[in-house]
Design an enzyme around this catalytic site. Structure first.
Site, PDB file in Angstrom:
ATOM      1  N   TRP A   1      37.956  38.137  39.684  1.00 30.17           N
ATOM      2  CA  TRP A   1      37.971  39.876  39.552  1.00 30.17           C
ATOM      3  C   TRP A   1      37.554  40.181  38.168  1.00 30.17           C
ATOM      4  O   TRP A   1      37.118  40.374  38.467  1.00 30.17           O
ATOM      5  CB  TRP A   1      39.206  40.651  39.605  1.00 30.17           C
ATOM      6  CG  TRP A   1      41.217  39.569  39.417  1.00 30.17           C
ATOM      7  CD1 TRP A   1      41.630  39.184  39.559  1.00 30.17           C
ATOM      8  CD2 TRP A   1      40.978  39.939  37.705  1.00 30.17           C
ATOM      9  NE1 TRP A   1      42.526  38.756  38.912  1.00 30.17           N
ATOM     10  CE2 TRP A   1      42.492  38.756  37.703  1.00 30.17           C
ATOM     11  CE3 TRP A   1      40.088  40.535  36.387  1.00 30.17           C
ATOM     12  CZ2 TRP A   1      42.472  39.048  36.139  1.00 30.17           C
ATOM     13  CZ3 TRP A   1      40.743  40.164  34.983  1.00 30.17           C
ATOM     14  CH2 TRP A   1      42.093  39.364  34.875  1.00 30.17           C
ATOM     15  N   ASN A   2      36.837  38.964  37.490  1.00 26.15           N
ATOM     16  CA  ASN A   2      36.646  39.526  36.046  1.00 26.15           C
ATOM     17  C   ASN A   2      34.905  39.502  35.526  1.00 26.15           C
ATOM     18  O   ASN A   2      34.186  40.384  35.083  1.00 26.15           O
ATOM     19  CB  ASN A   2      37.697  38.457  34.876  1.00 26.15           C
ATOM     20  CG  ASN A   2      36.237  37.739  35.184  1.00 26.15           C
ATOM     21  OD1 ASN A   2      36.119  36.831  36.029  1.00 26.15           O
ATOM     22  ND2 ASN A   2      36.442  36.541  34.637  1.00 26.15           N
TER      23      ASN A   2
ATOM     24  N   PRO B   1      35.962  36.938  47.604  1.00 26.60           N
ATOM     25  CA  PRO B   1      35.863  37.786  46.510  1.00 26.60           C
ATOM     26  C   PRO B   1      37.541  37.730  46.476  1.00 26.60           C
ATOM     27  O   PRO B   1      38.025  37.935  47.301  1.00 26.60           O
ATOM     28  CB  PRO B   1      35.141  39.143  46.748  1.00 26.60           C
ATOM     29  CG  PRO B   1      34.941  39.104  48.006  1.00 26.60           C
ATOM     30  CD  PRO B   1      35.192  37.668  48.521  1.00 26.60           C
TER      31      PRO B   1
ATOM     32  N   GLU C   1      36.152  25.754  37.787  1.00 22.00           N
ATOM     33  CA  GLU C   1      36.329  26.346  37.037  1.00 22.00           C
ATOM     34  C   GLU C   1      37.684  27.391  36.814  1.00 22.00           C
ATOM     35  O   GLU C   1      37.238  28.856  37.024  1.00 22.00           O
ATOM     36  CB  GLU C   1      34.827  27.398  36.858  1.00 22.00           C
ATOM     37  CG  GLU C   1      34.196  27.254  35.470  1.00 22.00           C
ATOM     38  CD  GLU C   1      34.611  28.521  34.875  1.00 22.00           C
ATOM     39  OE1 GLU C   1      33.791  29.732  34.508  1.00 22.00           O
ATOM     40  OE2 GLU C   1      35.646  28.900  34.599  1.00 22.00           O
ATOM     41  N   LEU C   2      38.360  26.357  36.051  1.00 25.28           N
ATOM     42  CA  LEU C   2      39.405  27.343  35.379  1.00 25.28           C
ATOM     43  C   LEU C   2      39.956  28.446  33.831  1.00 25.28           C
ATOM     44  O   LEU C   2      38.392  28.270  33.167  1.00 25.28           O
ATOM     45  CB  LEU C   2      40.265  26.655  35.523  1.00 25.28           C
ATOM     46  CG  LEU C   2      40.387  25.584  36.882  1.00 25.28           C
ATOM     47  CD1 LEU C   2      41.490  24.657  37.188  1.00 25.28           C
ATOM     48  CD2 LEU C   2      40.655  26.227  38.540  1.00 25.28           C
TER      49      LEU C   2
ATOM     50  N   CYS D   1      36.085  34.205  31.103  1.00 21.03           N
ATOM     51  CA  CYS D   1      36.369  32.724  30.687  1.00 21.03           C
ATOM     52  C   CYS D   1      36.394  32.063  29.242  1.00 21.03           C
ATOM     53  O   CYS D   1      37.447  31.480  29.312  1.00 21.03           O
ATOM     54  CB  CYS D   1      36.365  31.517  32.572  1.00 21.03           C
ATOM     55  SG  CYS D   1      35.157  32.114  32.121  1.00 21.03           S
TER      56      CYS D   1
ATOM     57  N   GLU E   1      46.019  31.403  27.989  1.00 17.91           N
ATOM     58  CA  GLU E   1      45.521  32.181  28.281  1.00 17.91           C
ATOM     59  C   GLU E   1      45.268  33.799  28.218  1.00 17.91           C
ATOM     60  O   GLU E   1      46.416  34.424  28.962  1.00 17.91           O
ATOM     61  CB  GLU E   1      44.522  32.091  29.297  1.00 17.91           C
ATOM     62  CG  GLU E   1      42.956  32.389  29.856  1.00 17.91           C
ATOM     63  CD  GLU E   1      42.674  32.109  30.706  1.00 17.91           C
ATOM     64  OE1 GLU E   1      43.165  32.451  32.187  1.00 17.91           O
ATOM     65  OE2 GLU E   1      41.273  31.707  30.890  1.00 17.91           O
TER      66      GLU E   1
HETATM   67  P1  NDP Z   1      43.224  33.677  40.856  1.00 18.36           P
HETATM   68  O1  NDP Z   1      43.066  31.965  40.464  1.00 18.36           O
HETATM   69  O2  NDP Z   1      44.982  33.342  41.441  1.00 18.36           O
HETATM   70  O3  NDP Z   1      42.733  33.756  42.289  1.00 18.36           O
HETATM   71  C1  NDP Z   1      41.267  33.627  42.343  1.00 18.36           C
HETATM   72  C2  NDP Z   1      40.712  33.571  42.820  1.00 18.36           C
HETATM   73  O4  NDP Z   1      41.504  33.091  44.673  1.00 18.36           O
HETATM   74  C3  NDP Z   1      40.944  35.083  44.313  1.00 18.36           C
HETATM   75  O5  NDP Z   1      39.701  35.732  45.081  1.00 18.36           O
HETATM   76  C4  NDP Z   1      42.267  34.763  44.846  1.00 18.36           C
HETATM   77  O6  NDP Z   1      42.405  35.777  45.675  1.00 18.36           O
HETATM   78  C5  NDP Z   1      41.962  32.920  45.260  1.00 18.36           C
HETATM   79  N1  NDP Z   1      43.698  32.580  45.450  1.00 18.36           N
HETATM   80  C6  NDP Z   1      44.785  33.211  45.724  1.00 18.36           C
HETATM   81  N2  NDP Z   1      45.505  31.999  45.780  1.00 18.36           N
HETATM   82  C7  NDP Z   1      44.403  30.988  46.465  1.00 18.36           C
HETATM   83  C8  NDP Z   1      44.427  30.121  47.344  1.00 18.36           C
HETATM   84  N3  NDP Z   1      46.043  29.779  47.503  1.00 18.36           N
HETATM   85  N4  NDP Z   1      44.220  29.660  48.019  1.00 18.36           N
HETATM   86  C9  NDP Z   1      43.232  29.771  47.736  1.00 18.36           C
HETATM   87  N5  NDP Z   1      41.801  30.642  47.149  1.00 18.36           N
HETATM   88  C10 NDP Z   1      43.121  31.155  46.485  1.00 18.36           C
HETATM   89  O7  NDP Z   1      43.510  34.463  40.229  1.00 18.36           O
HETATM   90  P2  NDP Z   1      44.118  35.829  39.432  1.00 18.36           P
HETATM   91  O8  NDP Z   1      42.866  36.467  40.011  1.00 18.36           O
HETATM   92  O9  NDP Z   1      45.645  35.708  40.009  1.00 18.36           O
HETATM   93  O10 NDP Z   1      44.789  35.611  37.978  1.00 18.36           O
HETATM   94  C11 NDP Z   1      45.542  34.921  37.157  1.00 18.36           C
HETATM   95  C12 NDP Z   1      44.460  33.881  36.070  1.00 18.36           C
HETATM   96  O11 NDP Z   1      43.905  33.978  35.704  1.00 18.36           O
HETATM   97  C13 NDP Z   1      44.541  35.670  34.361  1.00 18.36           C
HETATM   98  O12 NDP Z   1      45.608  35.638  33.756  1.00 18.36           O
HETATM   99  C14 NDP Z   1      43.620  35.235  33.843  1.00 18.36           C
HETATM  100  O13 NDP Z   1      44.302  34.354  32.788  1.00 18.36           O
HETATM  101  C15 NDP Z   1      43.275  33.474  35.459  1.00 18.36           C
HETATM  102  N6  NDP Z   1      41.563  34.330  35.501  1.00 18.36           N
HETATM  103  C16 NDP Z   1      40.803  32.939  34.808  1.00 18.36           C
HETATM  104  C17 NDP Z   1      39.460  33.452  34.977  1.00 18.36           C
HETATM  105  C18 NDP Z   1      38.068  32.610  34.961  1.00 18.36           C
HETATM  106  O14 NDP Z   1      36.845  32.892  34.813  1.00 18.36           O
HETATM  107  N7  NDP Z   1      38.078  31.863  34.553  1.00 18.36           N
HETATM  108  C19 NDP Z   1      38.773  34.417  36.399  1.00 18.36           C
HETATM  109  C20 NDP Z   1      40.089  35.617  36.294  1.00 18.36           C
HETATM  110  C21 NDP Z   1      41.407  34.725  36.293  1.00 18.36           C
HETATM  111  P3  NDP Z   1      42.904  36.981  45.479  1.00 18.36           P
HETATM  112  O15 NDP Z   1      43.042  37.989  44.662  1.00 18.36           O
HETATM  113  O16 NDP Z   1      43.035  38.051  46.769  1.00 18.36           O
HETATM  114  O17 NDP Z   1      44.457  36.823  45.505  1.00 18.36           O
END
Ligand code: NDP
Length: 503
Positions: free
Chosen positions: A143-144, A168, A239-240, A273, A371
């Site tokens: 979402w960022n 998304p 990319e985590l 990130c 993070e």
């Molecule tokens: P998530 O990793 O949970 O979600 C990212 C995407 O994966 C979303 O589209 C989500 O869907 C989807 N998703 C969730 N569960 C599954 C699954 N089991 N299988 C496949 N896809 C799935 O991130 P969050 O939004 O919960 O954020 C949590 C943390 O992640 C933050 O606190 C931050 O630290 C980190 N983050 C890192 C980012 C980066 O750019 N590296 C970006 C955003 C967050 P849905 O949103 O619909 O649940």
């Protein structure tokens, strides 16, 4: 922020709390159907060739600039980020990526002719390596940066000739839906690019029926995605999260380093990130550096954005993220850190956390280890660069890092010792705009990379062609085996490879 109802996902503006729209909550049966449509559409998309696909990307590039206000306001409405954050990242990156992959995809994926020198047996044969589109690619985005991190990865996958399904984040689906409208207007054949809106379970269902997955998000969910991809036996690219360190050497240009620390920790309200998430400063310049950072951060304006130039730091996009930010800051304060600015959620309309500078921090605190993903910059005094390097590497993450020194050669030497997929010297984050330079994490920050030649080849299968033209009907080693020939082959092997050392 979104909530799900039986009718669908309710998308809200985090800066105001107002409801923007309800989008469908796509279930597993519909996911399967969507992938089927993409499979059916993909062969014609490949047949269009690179020039045909590039023409559509260039039209899209133009469309985004013609509709810049609409694109920016869509991103701003569902994220609560500032106008400038949406323009300088989501919009600027997307047009650059459309242009870059349109220009370079063909060269990156053209057949490679390899020389047949590896053995006399293959001498004279034609060796060709092909890059064939993998089929249907799932891109799961966070979402960022609804456009950069989700849609941005779709562009090379599409240019390679794949069908692409973008899932998304449930929090920010509107910008991705706008891209469907854009591609339709730009002549993209139906079903080649589709967006499915839904929750985590929608993403999980998608992985089961595609040929590859590109995921950006948390390390926790990344592990689930990797497990699901292993079950489905498909490649996954991750990319985590990150905990990017910045090292400020005693000889750094402190004005420049302080600007960078303030900007690259607070832009997009720290929800990047590759945000600077912790700073290590050599003792002789620590006090001056902290003063400079506090002066900049303390003057930042925050609140609901109402157009260009109105605020500097936007909203916390995702509700639970605010709790994480508060938990990290409070944990640090309890363990002895001091907050020189902020350290509170902002009262009033919307969901905001005040830009926060922390000092007297150490590695017992969550804010230096996990993070935070919010507008918080913890600054730690170190005795020398060796201590800074040791602390920078003391992390489960390894996405990015930065080093500030007036001696850029020395900065580069320090950079080479840091455990991170990308390191910037005297800047940060800007490497993301060098689309020919791979960007990917080490350790718990991911698998694989985006950008560069590998950033498009990962959406392909390789096929090796071994083509024989003229040659003997019967190779020397074929049946029937004969003692004389067998001995001769051994003599030949000794002649060719017998010069290796016995020690
Ligand atoms: P998530 O990793 O949970 O979600 C990212 C995407 O994966 C979303 O589209 C989500 O869907 C989807 N998703 C969730 N569960 C599954 C699954 N089991 N299988 C496949 N896809 C799935 O991130 P969050 O939004 O919960 O954020 C949590 C943390 O992640 C933050 O606190 C931050 O630290 C980190 N983050 C890192 C980012 C980066 O750019 N590296 C970006 C955003 C967050 P849905 O949103 O619909 O649940």
């Amino acid at each position: 922020m979104s909530t799900s109802t039986r009718a669908g996902l309710v998308v809200e503006n985090p800066a105001s709390g107002t409801v923007l729209r309800t989008v469908p909550l796509v279930g597993p049966a519909q996911v399967l159907e969507t992938v089927r449509w993409a499979r059916a559409a993909q062969p014609a998309w490949v047949a269009l060739g690179f020039p045909g696909r590039a023409a559509i990307m260039r039209r899209a590039q133009r469309w985004i600039l013609d509709n810049a206000e609409r694109v920016i306001s869509t991103v701003v409405s569902e994220t609560g980020k500032t106008y400038e954050d949406a323009q300088s990242t989501d919009l600027a990156y997307t047009v650059q990526a459309l242009s870059f992959w349109a220009a370079h995809a063909e060269r990156y994926l053209e057949d490679e002719r390899l020389r047949s020198f590896s053995s006399p047996i293959v001498a004279g044969k034609r060796l060709v390596l092909r890059h064939v589109p993998i089929g249907v690619v799932a891109v799961i985005g966070p979402w960022n940066f609804p456009l950069v991190n989700g849609f941005g990865d779709c562009i090379p996958a599409l240019m390679a000739g794949n069908g692409v399904i973008l899932k998304p984040s449930e929090v920010t689906p509107l910008s991705s839906l706008l891209m469907v409208e854009m591609f339709a207007e730009c002549g993209m054949p139906r079903d080649v690019f589709q967006v499915i809106t839904g929750e985590g379970s929608t993403g999980a269902a998608l992985i089961n029926c595609v040929d590859a997955v590109m995921f950006t998000g948390s390390t926790r969910t990344g592990r689930l995605v990797a497990r699901a991809a292993a079950e489905a036996m498909i490649p996954c690219h991750l990319e985590l999260g990150g905990k990017d360190p910045m090292i400020v050497c005693a000889d750094a240009d402190l004005a420049k380093a302080a600007q960078a620390a303030a900007y690259y920790s607070m832009n997009n309200a720290g929800q990047v990130c590759t945000s600077i998430e912790r700073v290590y400063v050599e003792a002789p310049v620590y006090e001056e550096f902290v003063q400079r950072v506090v002066k900049i951060v303390g003057s930042l304006r925050q609140g609901p954005p109402t157009g260009p130039g109105t605020v500097d730091v936007g909203a916390v996009i995702f509700g639970p993220q605010l709790e994480i930010v508060e938990r990290h800051v409070n944990d640090a304060l309890v363990k002895g850190a001091r907050a020189l600015t902020g350290a509170h959620a902002r009262a009033g309309q919307g969901r905001f956390y005040e830009p926060t500078v922390l000092v007297d921090v150490d590695h017992t605190m969550d804010v230096m280890r996990e993070e935070t993903f919010g507008p918080v910059v913890p600054i730690m005094r170190v005795s020398d660069v060796e201590e800074a390097i040791r602390l920078a590497n003391d992390s489960p993450y390894g996405l990015q890092a930065s080093v500030f020194s007036r001696d850029s050669a020395r900065g580069e030497q320090i950079a080479r010792r840091l455990e991170a997929g990308s390191v910037c010297v005297n800047s940060a984050q800007l490497n993301y705009f060098a689309l020919n330079l791979p960007m990917g994490g080490w350790k718990a920050s991911g698998l694989g990379a985006r950008h560069g030649i590998g950033g498009i080849r990962k959406y392909c299968r390789t096929q090796s062609l071994f083509v024989s033209g003229f040659g003997p009907r019967r190779e020397l080693f074929m049946f029937p085996y004969r003692r004389r020939v067998t001995r001769m082959i051994l003599r030949g092997l000794r002649l060719l490879y017998g010069r290796g050392s016995r020690r």
